[in-house]
Scaffold this motif. Structure first.
Motif, PDB file in Angstrom:
ATOM      1  N   GLN A 146      -9.536  -7.271   1.898  1.00  0.00           N
ATOM      2  CA  GLN A 146     -10.035  -5.899   1.874  1.00  0.00           C
ATOM      3  C   GLN A 146     -11.519  -5.849   2.235  1.00  0.00           C
ATOM      4  O   GLN A 146     -11.964  -5.005   3.002  1.00  0.00           O
ATOM      5  CB  GLN A 146      -9.825  -5.285   0.492  1.00  0.00           C
ATOM      6  CG  GLN A 146      -8.374  -5.019   0.144  1.00  0.00           C
ATOM      7  CD  GLN A 146      -8.247  -4.430  -1.249  1.00  0.00           C
ATOM      8  OE1 GLN A 146      -8.830  -4.919  -2.206  1.00  0.00           O
ATOM      9  NE2 GLN A 146      -7.471  -3.373  -1.358  1.00  0.00           N
ATOM     10  N   GLY A 189      -7.216   2.570   1.663  1.00  0.00           N
ATOM     11  CA  GLY A 189      -6.312   1.439   1.844  1.00  0.00           C
ATOM     12  C   GLY A 189      -5.236   1.744   2.871  1.00  0.00           C
ATOM     13  O   GLY A 189      -4.866   0.880   3.675  1.00  0.00           O
ATOM     14  N   THR A 222      -4.865  -0.378   6.234  1.00  0.00           N
ATOM     15  CA  THR A 222      -3.666  -1.149   6.545  1.00  0.00           C
ATOM     16  C   THR A 222      -2.983  -0.657   7.816  1.00  0.00           C
ATOM     17  O   THR A 222      -2.154  -1.333   8.398  1.00  0.00           O
ATOM     18  CB  THR A 222      -2.662  -1.091   5.369  1.00  0.00           C
ATOM     19  OG1 THR A 222      -1.707  -2.143   5.495  1.00  0.00           O
ATOM     20  CG2 THR A 222      -1.914   0.234   5.324  1.00  0.00           C
ATOM     21  N   GLU A 262      -8.296  -9.612  -2.268  1.00  0.00           N
ATOM     22  CA  GLU A 262      -9.541  -8.860  -2.369  1.00  0.00           C
ATOM     23  C   GLU A 262     -10.474  -9.219  -1.215  1.00  0.00           C
ATOM     24  O   GLU A 262     -11.162  -8.369  -0.656  1.00  0.00           O
ATOM     25  CB  GLU A 262     -10.225  -9.159  -3.702  1.00  0.00           C
ATOM     26  CG  GLU A 262     -11.485  -8.343  -3.940  1.00  0.00           C
ATOM     27  CD  GLU A 262     -12.116  -8.602  -5.308  1.00  0.00           C
ATOM     28  OE1 GLU A 262     -13.090  -7.907  -5.639  1.00  0.00           O
ATOM     29  OE2 GLU A 262     -11.633  -9.497  -6.018  1.00  0.00           O
ATOM     30  N   LEU A 318     -15.202   1.544   1.074  1.00  0.00           N
ATOM     31  CA  LEU A 318     -14.329   0.450   0.675  1.00  0.00           C
ATOM     32  C   LEU A 318     -15.128  -0.780   0.280  1.00  0.00           C
ATOM     33  O   LEU A 318     -14.858  -1.429  -0.743  1.00  0.00           O
ATOM     34  CB  LEU A 318     -13.368   0.105   1.822  1.00  0.00           C
ATOM     35  CG  LEU A 318     -12.403  -1.060   1.556  1.00  0.00           C
ATOM     36  CD1 LEU A 318     -11.537  -0.772   0.347  1.00  0.00           C
ATOM     37  CD2 LEU A 318     -11.539  -1.325   2.783  1.00  0.00           C
ATOM     38  N   THR A 331       0.826  -1.218   0.000  1.00  0.00           N
ATOM     39  CA  THR A 331       0.000   0.000   0.000  1.00  0.00           C
ATOM     40  C   THR A 331       0.853   1.258   0.000  1.00  0.00           C
ATOM     41  O   THR A 331       0.632   2.178  -0.799  1.00  0.00           O
ATOM     42  CB  THR A 331      -0.936   0.005   1.225  1.00  0.00           C
ATOM     43  OG1 THR A 331      -1.736  -1.176   1.207  1.00  0.00           O
ATOM     44  CG2 THR A 331      -1.848   1.218   1.189  1.00  0.00           C
ATOM     45  N   LEU A 369      -7.181   4.517  -2.488  1.00  0.00           N
ATOM     46  CA  LEU A 369      -5.838   4.289  -1.964  1.00  0.00           C
ATOM     47  C   LEU A 369      -5.698   4.876  -0.560  1.00  0.00           C
ATOM     48  O   LEU A 369      -5.080   4.270   0.321  1.00  0.00           O
ATOM     49  CB  LEU A 369      -4.795   4.898  -2.898  1.00  0.00           C
ATOM     50  CG  LEU A 369      -3.325   4.668  -2.507  1.00  0.00           C
ATOM     51  CD1 LEU A 369      -3.033   3.174  -2.349  1.00  0.00           C
ATOM     52  CD2 LEU A 369      -2.393   5.285  -3.547  1.00  0.00           C
TER      53      LEU A 369
END
Length: 547
Positions: free
Chosen positions: A397, A236, A240, A394, A448, A73, A233
């Motif tokens: 996420q 993300g 993370t 995926e 998300l 990421t 992003l």
């Protein structure tokens, strides 16, 4: 029976602490504190020795979050957008601290793991849901850690199968010694190795002035045409850095280390050290990746972490690429340690299994079986030819987006439960800030989840979701404020004697009262989680069948 053992047994009977394995002397990687050592820490030497003995939980949980997924990421952010997203790290610092400080408080005060508290205070549905969802999410996350191991091994020229098997063996063996201190020494050594990212930064020489500006001045690179990509992003990066497993890991780990309220300020210092290491590492990755790919064909075309290592080698020579691959391998192993241990702790909490790194394998068979089984399964999946590794990523996420709101909501509710935390409950300012953080995390979760389920989502749709969540948040805040003004005023919390206060046994506590607003909110959360889970599973199955 020794004096220390008798004291530990008596302490376990007076509080909710699970058993004798979770009370007694603190055997940290860098020092020991005896249970009967109640002397005040007055001089700098005594304070430093105490801090060294306490260091571990905050450092490991933070560095463990800079895992293989984080490398990808942060690397993508640097390669595709330079250092323009560095400001997200600055905004995340208070979020990281507040979330983990609340979990830390719950651990040292209650002596009971996060999963057990949810089960006992909110019922079997939420207890089962939190553990099942955490188990699935962590299992998939472990696969991504082993993907990171294969990428690092491939760059270093190591045999893929041998690297995965050896890494799995190290991860399992380090926890199977029956010694908390030995495990923590291995983990902290790996945390120290994460600082390899710093020399890479100086070898590549990114523009320090540009990084300093982008760290404090928010910008949205790419213009309106790339707004949806940049937004995802950013989400993300948040996902993370603020992961659900962290809550379960840190609460159980501080209990397993036998840290009590009198050492709270030292544990907070440990947490700040971990936050500093994770932010420095993340910023270094964005910086040297941005510099390595600036003006090249690779700029804006991120592939994976291995591609970053190759780009560093082209830009600054062979050594930075090798150091990055070693750091990736190290980060993947730390992440696997923390994720698998958080799962074993949570399942032990829920099923009533003996779970402690102080116990030998024979004394906690279920705990160690869960830990080893998860690691072995993840390693085997990565080694299966044709495994849908992209699909598994995926799935991570999606499930992270589904689990994060419930984890954050329960954390806030538990930290306002006077029966659980007594004089350690949240104050008004902490509640106001944390409620805002939870609202933002819920909004990012919805975005998300929608983006994973509907890959063609547009920037306008994302803005519509943000606006809708904002309106709901304002209405909820207005309702809460009205209730507070019209309701009866609560007595101020008596915070005297905090250093010695521990939660009584769970069976002696009354269940929390459920107001109308509470029931509506929990019902809405349950509806969202069920719908999101069903849609996520359908989407993943569709993608799998398409392949």
């Amino acid at each position: 029976m020794t004096r220390s053992t008798a004291h530990a047994t008596a302490e376990a009977h007076r509080t909710a602490v699970l058993d004798e394995a979770h009370t007694g002397d603190i055997h940290g990687a860098l020092g020991t504190i005896r249970l009967d050592d109640t002397a005040p820490r007055t001089g700098p030497t005594a304070k430093l020795r105490t801090l060294l003995a306490i260091i571990g939980p905050g450092l490991i949980v933070m560095v463990g979050d800079n895992d293989a997924g984080a490398f990808a990421t942060y690397g993508q952010a640097g390669q595709d957008y330079g250092t323009h997203l560095l400001w997200t790290l600055l905004l995340l610092i208070p979020v990281l601290y507040v979330n983990q400080e609340m979990v830390l408080r719950l651990g040292v005060v209650t002596g009971v793991g996060h999963a057990r508290l949810i089960l006992e205070r909110f019922g079997k549905f939420w207890g089962a849901f939190s553990v099942i969802d955490l188990f699935l999410l962590n299992a998939l996350t472990l696969v991504t850690e082993f993907i990171g191991i294969t990428l690092a091994a491939g760059y270093l020229g190591l045999p893929r199968t041998a690297a995965v098997v050896l890494a799995a063996g190290v991860i399992i063996a380090s926890a199977f010694t029956g010694s908390f201190r030995r495990f923590e020494r291995v983990a902290i050594t790996l945390c120290a190795a994460s600082l390899l990212l710093v020399p890479i930064y100086f070898m590549v020489h990114p523009a320090t002035s540009q990084m300093a500006r982008d760290f404090v001045v928010p910008t949205m690179p790419g213009g309106t045409g790339q707004l949806s990509t940049v937004m995802l992003l950013i989400i993300g990066i948040v996902g993370t850095t603020v992961a659900p497993w962290q809550l379960f890991f840190q609460q159980s780990y501080v209990i397993d280390k036998r840290i009590t309220p009198r050492f709270m300020r030292y544990e907070k210092a440990d947490l700040w050290i971990g936050i500093a290491v994770v932010v420095v590492g993340a910023a270094a990755m964005m910086g040297f990746t941005a510099a390595a790919f600036a003006g090249t064909h690779g700029s804006g075309n991120f592939t994976d972490a291995s591609g970053i290592a190759h780009g560093l080698a082209v830009r600054a020579g062979h050594l930075p690429g090798v150091l990055f691959a070693i750091a990736l391998l190290d980060a993947s192993i730390i992440g696997a340690f923390a994720v698998s241990l958080s799962t074993a702790y949570a399942i032990g909490d829920t099923l009533g299994l003996k779970h402690s790194l102080h116990r030998q394998v024979g004394g906690a068979k279920g705990f160690y079986a869960v830990y080893a089984g998860l690691v072995a399964a993840a390693a085997a999946i990565v080694l299966i030819p044709g495994s849908p590794l992209g699909l598994l990523t995926e799935g991570v996420q999606t499930l992270a987006g589904v689990l994060l709101p419930s984890a954050s909501v329960f954390l806030l509710l538990l930290c306002n439960d006077k029966a659980v935390l007594g004089p350690w409950v949240n104050g008004p300012k902490t509640n106001a800030f944390t409620s805002a953080v939870v609202a933002v995390l819920v909004m990012l979760s919805v975005i998300l989840t929608a983006a994973v389920l509907f890959p063609d989502i547009t920037a306008s749709t994302i803005l519509d979701i943000m606006a809708a969540c904002g309106i709901i948040g304002v209405l909820a805040a207005g309702y809460a404020l009205t209730r507070r003004r019209t309701g009866s005023k609560e007595d101020p919390v008596d915070r005297t004697g905090r250093d010695t206060w521990r939660m009584p046994p769970l069976e002696t506590l009354t269940r929390p009262a459920m107001s109308t607003g509470y029931k509506i909110g929990m019902g809405a959360l349950r509806t969202y989680l069920l719908i999101a889970m069903i849609l996520a599973v359908v989407k993943i199955v569709e993608v799998a069948l398409g392949h």
